[in-house]
Design a protein around this motif. Structure first.
Motif, PDB file in Angstrom:
ATOM      1  N   THR A  90       0.874  -1.112  -0.043  1.00 26.50           N
ATOM      2  CA  THR A  90       0.210   0.021   0.140  1.00 26.50           C
ATOM      3  C   THR A  90       0.832   1.256   0.016  1.00 26.50           C
ATOM      4  O   THR A  90       1.784   1.278   0.469  1.00 26.50           O
ATOM      5  CB  THR A  90      -0.849   0.034   1.182  1.00 26.50           C
ATOM      6  OG1 THR A  90      -1.673  -1.430   1.326  1.00 26.50           O
ATOM      7  CG2 THR A  90      -1.877   1.226   1.335  1.00 26.50           C
ATOM      8  N   ASP A 115      -4.236  10.133   0.016  1.00 26.63           N
ATOM      9  CA  ASP A 115      -4.482   9.301  -1.129  1.00 26.63           C
ATOM     10  C   ASP A 115      -4.063   7.903  -0.801  1.00 26.63           C
ATOM     11  O   ASP A 115      -2.974   7.743  -0.440  1.00 26.63           O
ATOM     12  CB  ASP A 115      -3.920   9.699  -2.288  1.00 26.63           C
ATOM     13  CG  ASP A 115      -4.218  11.236  -2.872  1.00 26.63           C
ATOM     14  OD1 ASP A 115      -5.567  11.616  -2.538  1.00 26.63           O
ATOM     15  OD2 ASP A 115      -3.302  12.025  -3.539  1.00 26.63           O
ATOM     16  N   GLU A 117      -3.452   4.328  -1.994  1.00 27.72           N
ATOM     17  CA  GLU A 117      -3.281   3.557  -2.848  1.00 27.72           C
ATOM     18  C   GLU A 117      -2.949   2.262  -2.930  1.00 27.72           C
ATOM     19  O   GLU A 117      -2.024   1.776  -2.225  1.00 27.72           O
ATOM     20  CB  GLU A 117      -2.481   4.065  -3.887  1.00 27.72           C
ATOM     21  CG  GLU A 117      -2.368   5.653  -4.148  1.00 27.72           C
ATOM     22  CD  GLU A 117      -1.152   6.422  -4.661  1.00 27.72           C
ATOM     23  OE1 GLU A 117       0.063   5.788  -5.039  1.00 27.72           O
ATOM     24  OE2 GLU A 117      -1.033   7.553  -4.653  1.00 27.72           O
ATOM     25  N   ARG A 120      -6.767   0.073  -6.101  1.00 28.94           N
ATOM     26  CA  ARG A 120      -7.135   1.461  -6.710  1.00 28.94           C
ATOM     27  C   ARG A 120      -6.920   2.648  -5.671  1.00 28.94           C
ATOM     28  O   ARG A 120      -6.384   2.559  -4.612  1.00 28.94           O
ATOM     29  CB  ARG A 120      -8.477   1.417  -6.778  1.00 28.94           C
ATOM     30  CG  ARG A 120      -9.423   0.995  -5.626  1.00 28.94           C
ATOM     31  CD  ARG A 120     -10.874   0.617  -5.749  1.00 28.94           C
ATOM     32  NE  ARG A 120     -11.581   0.539  -4.609  1.00 28.94           N
ATOM     33  CZ  ARG A 120     -12.742   1.005  -4.030  1.00 28.94           C
ATOM     34  NH1 ARG A 120     -13.286   2.184  -4.819  1.00 28.94           N
ATOM     35  NH2 ARG A 120     -13.139   0.823  -2.975  1.00 28.94           N
ATOM     36  N   THR A 121      -7.042   3.657  -5.957  1.00 31.39           N
ATOM     37  CA  THR A 121      -6.731   4.963  -5.484  1.00 31.39           C
ATOM     38  C   THR A 121      -7.868   5.376  -4.857  1.00 31.39           C
ATOM     39  O   THR A 121      -8.871   5.591  -5.555  1.00 31.39           O
ATOM     40  CB  THR A 121      -5.893   5.935  -6.347  1.00 31.39           C
ATOM     41  OG1 THR A 121      -4.833   5.440  -6.827  1.00 31.39           O
ATOM     42  CG2 THR A 121      -5.751   7.336  -5.430  1.00 31.39           C
ATOM     43  N   SER A 123      -9.386   8.941  -2.271  1.00 26.45           N
ATOM     44  CA  SER A 123      -8.735  10.060  -1.559  1.00 26.45           C
ATOM     45  C   SER A 123      -9.735  10.556  -0.375  1.00 26.45           C
ATOM     46  O   SER A 123     -10.900  10.321  -0.658  1.00 26.45           O
ATOM     47  CB  SER A 123      -8.782  11.323  -2.477  1.00 26.45           C
ATOM     48  OG  SER A 123      -7.579  11.057  -3.362  1.00 26.45           O
TER      49      SER A 123
END
Length: 132
Positions: A90, A115, A117, A120-121, A123
């Motif tokens: 991660t 963020d 990640e 997938r990312t 926020s």
């Protein structure tokens, strides 16, 4: 909407963040050596502490476990620490706006995004509290 308004809205809105990063205690941060002069990122319900970072040590709580983080290879300086962290699987990036929402004698709290990640990312709006 302004950055500050977005962060305030995230204080009361339920967030997927609470399922990704759990609330951290001082003991959790101490376990990974992320205490002292550094930063904590706060977000999600109740603006709880979700990440602790100091110098080149960081930590998060996920799935009931405390995970140690280290600066990512492309990390840049951020106050007394770094802006990108990884545990191998991660990566977490902190995007600080520099917009101060609280300030004391030995700390400053700004609006900042985290963020997250992995596959997938995602926020999340929150606050970065840095000091000693």
């Amino acid at each position: 909407m302004s950055d500050v308004a977005d962060a305030r809205r995230s204080e009361t809105a339920p967030s997927a963040l609470s399922f990704l990063l759990e609330e951290m205690s001082f003991k959790d941060a101490e376990q990974v050596g992320a205490i002292g002069t550094g930063c904590t990122w706060r977000g999600g319900p109740g603006m709880a502490q979700r990440m602790s970072i100091a110098d080149d040590r960081g930590g998060i709580r996920r799935n009931g476990e405390v995970a140690a983080l280290r600066p990512a290879a492309d990390a840049r300086p951020l106050f007394f620490t770094y802006d990108r962290w990884t545990d191998g699987a991660t990566t977490i990036r902190i995007r600080d706006t520099g917009k101060v929402v609280r300030q004391g004698r030995e700390f400053s709290e700004t609006v900042a995004w985290l963020d997250f990640e992995d596959v997938r990312t995602r926020s999340f709006a929150g606050r970065l509290n840095c000091g000693s």
